[in-house]
Enzyme design. Structure first.
Site, mmCIF file in Angstrom:
data_model
loop_
_atom_site.group_PDB
_atom_site.id
_atom_site.type_symbol
_atom_site.label_atom_id
_atom_site.label_comp_id
_atom_site.label_asym_id
_atom_site.label_seq_id
_atom_site.Cartn_x
_atom_site.Cartn_y
_atom_site.Cartn_z
ATOM 1 N N GLU A 1 110.738 18.823 20.370
ATOM 2 C CA GLU A 1 111.929 18.256 19.657
ATOM 3 C C GLU A 1 112.059 16.894 20.226
ATOM 4 O OE1 GLU A 1 115.244 20.593 21.336
ATOM 5 O OE2 GLU A 1 114.657 22.384 20.907
ATOM 6 N N ASP B 1 124.776 17.199 26.269
ATOM 7 C CA ASP B 1 123.839 16.892 27.270
ATOM 8 C C ASP B 1 124.132 16.617 28.547
ATOM 9 O OD1 ASP B 1 121.431 17.259 25.378
ATOM 10 O OD2 ASP B 1 122.302 15.572 24.327
#
Length: 273
Positions: free
Chosen positions: A56, A67
Site C-alpha cells: 500500500e 495515522d
C-alpha cells in the site's frame, strides 16, 4: 495507452496464492515521497524483495486522522519535500513495473475529490495500480468512486472497525472489492504490544458477511505478532514498523536494508510454521 486496466485481478491472485500456501499474505504500507520520491520507490522495491506480497502506497496528507505519530512524521517529511499525486502515481508505476507485485494507494478522500475521481482512477489504472484503500469514504457516498474504479479494474478496499455493527459490516463488505481492511484497534495506527482477541473477533464477524479476504492492520510490528494475526486473518498489514525503520536509519541505504530485513522477518511470521 488508453484502455489500460488496473490490477485488481492480480491482487486476487496473489491473495489466493498465499491462501493456497496455507499462510497469510504480508501487506506492507509505505508513504509516497518519504524520505524522497525516489527513496520511497526504492523502499517499496525493498519490502517486496524482502517478502511482502502486496504494498500500500500512502498518499501523504496534512491531517492524517487515522495515522499515529510515526506515519505523521513521515507524511510531514514527504509534504515538505513537495510530494504530489503525480509522484504517487509514479511510485505505483515504477514499483509495479520493477516487481510485478500488486500496489494499492491508501488515501483519505479529500485529495481524490479535489483531483477528480475520473482522472485519479484513470491514472492509477494506467500506472498498473491494483486499487485504493479509502479509510474515510463512507460506503453510502462511494457510488461514483466505485463506478469509476470498476470501469478501470481497480479494487475498492473499505475499512471495518470493532465498533461496526453486524448490519453495517455487511453493507461495507458488499460494497468493497479486493479485500477488507480490518482495523484491529480503535483509533490511530501504530505498533502495539499485542493485537489480540478484539481483532480476531472482528475478523470472525467480517467473514460472516463476505467471501473477500479479511486482512488485519494497525498494530503489528514484529514476526511474533505477525504469526499471531496470521493464525486468524487472510493478510497481515504492517505500516508504522516499516516507516519507523526508515526514520531510525542513519541514512537511506541503511533504511532500505532495514525495511528489507523486517519484511523478511514478517514474511516468516505469516507462514504459520
Amino acid at each position: 495507452m488508453s484502455g489500460h486496466t488496473g490490477n485488481t485481478e492480480l491482487l486476487g491472485q496473489v491473495l489466493a496464492k498465499a491462501k493456497s500456501e496455507d499462510r497469510a499474505a504480508l501487506i506492507a504500507y509505505l508513504p509516497a515521497g518519504f524520505p524522497t520520491v525516489d527513496g520511497a520507490i526504492a523502499a517499496v522495491k525493498s519490502v517486496i524483495a524482502g517478502g511482502a506480497d502486496v504494498v500500500e502506497v500512502g498518499l501523504p496528507h496534512s491531517d492524517p486522522v487515522l495515522d499515529g505519530p510515526v506515519i505523521q512524521t513521515a507524511d510531514d517529511i514527504a509534504l515538505k519535500g513537495g510530494v504530489k499525486i503525480a509522484d504517487v502515481m509514479r511510485t505505483v508505476r515504477e514499483a509495479y513495473e520493477a516487481t510485478g507485485a500488486p500496489i494499492l494507494v491508501m488515501t483519505y478522500w479529500n485529495p481524490i475529490d479535489r483531483y477528480g475521481i475520473a482522472r485519479f482512477t484513470a491514472e492509477l489504472a494506467e500506472a498498473g495500480g491494483a486499487g485504493c484503500i479509502l479509510p474515510d469514504l463512507p460506503v453510502q457516498e462511494a457510488g461514483m468512486w466505485r463506478e469509476h474504479a470498476a470501469k478501470h479494474g481497480l479494487a475498492t478496499v473499505f475499512v471495518v472497525a470493532p465498533s461496526s455493527k453486524d448490519a453495517r459490516l455487511a453493507e461495507i463488505t458488499a460494497a468493497g472489492s479486493g479485500f477488507v481492511y480490518a482495523a484491529s484497534l480503535m483509533g490511530v495506527t501504530g505498533t502495539r504490544v499485542s493485537v489480540g482477541a478484539e481483532a480476531q473477533e472482528l475478523v470472525r464477524r467480517t467473514r460472516a458477511t463476505t467471501e473477500l479476504p479479511v486482512c488485519v492492520g494497525l498494530g503489528v510490528s514484529n514476526a511474533v505478532q505477525a504469526k499471531e494475526v496470521a493464525a486468524f486473518a487472510d493478510g497481515v498489514i504492517v505500516g508504522s514498523a516499516f516507516v519507523k525503520r526508515m526514520l531510525d536509519a542513519p541514512d537511506e541505504a541503511a533504511g532500505l536494508e532495514a525495511v528489507r530485513e523486517l519484511a523478511g522477518e514478517l514474511a516468516q511470521g505469516v507462514r504459520r510454521v
